[in-house]
Motif scaffolding. Structure first.
Motif, mmCIF file in Angstrom:
data_model
loop_
_atom_site.group_PDB
_atom_site.id
_atom_site.type_symbol
_atom_site.label_atom_id
_atom_site.label_comp_id
_atom_site.label_asym_id
_atom_site.label_seq_id
_atom_site.Cartn_x
_atom_site.Cartn_y
_atom_site.Cartn_z
ATOM 1 N N ARG A 88 0.785 -1.292 -0.007
ATOM 2 C CA ARG A 88 0.581 0.185 0.282
ATOM 3 C C ARG A 88 1.080 1.195 0.059
ATOM 4 N NH1 ARG A 88 -5.076 -0.322 3.890
ATOM 5 N NH2 ARG A 88 -6.002 -2.340 2.597
ATOM 6 N N GLN A 89 2.081 1.637 0.965
ATOM 7 C CA GLN A 89 2.468 2.568 0.664
ATOM 8 C C GLN A 89 3.635 2.591 -0.387
ATOM 9 O OE1 GLN A 89 4.786 0.934 4.078
ATOM 10 N NE2 GLN A 89 3.770 2.695 5.148
ATOM 11 N N SER A 90 3.897 1.512 -1.573
ATOM 12 C CA SER A 90 4.448 1.547 -2.006
ATOM 13 C C SER A 90 3.797 1.946 -3.627
ATOM 14 C CB SER A 90 5.168 0.204 -2.989
ATOM 15 O OG SER A 90 4.706 -0.733 -3.286
ATOM 16 N N ALA A 91 2.283 1.661 -3.555
ATOM 17 C CA ALA A 91 1.619 1.927 -5.049
ATOM 18 C C ALA A 91 1.533 3.355 -5.109
ATOM 19 C CB ALA A 91 -0.304 1.560 -4.363
ATOM 20 N N THR A 92 1.640 4.766 -4.893
ATOM 21 C CA THR A 92 1.545 5.387 -5.234
ATOM 22 C C THR A 92 2.757 5.874 -5.480
ATOM 23 O OG1 THR A 92 0.249 6.401 -3.423
ATOM 24 C CG2 THR A 92 1.895 8.011 -4.893
ATOM 25 N N TRP A 93 3.777 5.467 -5.546
ATOM 26 C CA TRP A 93 5.285 5.866 -5.760
ATOM 27 C C TRP A 93 5.687 4.562 -7.133
ATOM 28 C CZ3 TRP A 93 9.680 1.389 -6.250
ATOM 29 C CH2 TRP A 93 10.697 1.966 -6.781
ATOM 30 N N ARG A 95 3.132 3.788 -9.121
ATOM 31 C CA ARG A 95 1.669 4.400 -10.537
ATOM 32 C C ARG A 95 2.876 5.370 -11.056
ATOM 33 N NH1 ARG A 95 -1.980 4.315 -6.645
ATOM 34 N NH2 ARG A 95 -3.193 2.296 -6.193
ATOM 35 N N SER A 96 3.032 6.225 -10.463
ATOM 36 C CA SER A 96 4.485 7.828 -10.983
ATOM 37 C C SER A 96 5.166 6.772 -12.519
ATOM 38 C CB SER A 96 5.001 8.334 -9.734
ATOM 39 O OG SER A 96 6.237 7.689 -9.311
ATOM 40 N N GLY A 107 -4.269 -1.463 -8.539
ATOM 41 C CA GLY A 107 -5.306 -0.486 -8.801
ATOM 42 C C GLY A 107 -5.729 -0.531 -9.884
ATOM 43 N N ARG A 108 -4.792 -1.657 -10.909
ATOM 44 C CA ARG A 108 -4.955 -1.905 -12.751
ATOM 45 C C ARG A 108 -5.048 -3.375 -12.623
ATOM 46 N NH1 ARG A 108 -0.211 1.209 -14.909
ATOM 47 N NH2 ARG A 108 -0.048 3.676 -13.746
#
Length: 127
Positions: A88-93, A95-96, A107-108
């Protein structure tokens, strides 16, 4: 992450249940955090936390042979708690920098990644 787990979540290979973890006092959860911090800093996992049970799950209802099965590993809950938190903590990174059609990105799902391409392919084939 632990707060989002339902009490009835499947237990781990270690025999612990989600409810067992939810009922631990904060002082013991703090000790688990210290242990996992040491694991991350040294890269060494205690043997008991690296074990898992492997089960073969049929890909289809009528699956028979070994090639019609998929292996699923049931890990212990401490590992699942750690890996879920880090995911969860790395998901945004992730996706970037990942490509829009990259697999394994939180999420994909396959429908988002390949669904449009499959539809375009079928339309082109019919035209």
């Amino acid at each position: 992450m632990l707060a989002t787990w339902p009490a009835y979540k499947a237990g781990g290979a270690d025999g612990w249940s989600a409810l067992d973890f939810k009922e631990l006092p904060d002082s013991l959860l703090g000790m688990l955090v210290v242990l996992l911090t040491v694991v991350e800093s040294t890269g060494r996992w205690p043997g008991a936390l690296t074990e898992g049970l492997i089960a073969l799950v049929p890909k289809k209802a009528a699956a028979g042979g070994p090639m019609e099965q998929r292996p699923v590993t049931l890990r212990n809950l401490a590992y699942r708690l750690w890996s879920g938190t880090r995911c969860r903590q790395s998901a945004t990174w992730i996706r970037s920098w990942s490509h829009d059609r990259a697999a394994g990105v939180p999420g994909r799902g396959a429908d988002l990644v390949w669904g449009g391409m499959a539809v375009r392919s079928e339309v082109a084939r019919l035209e």
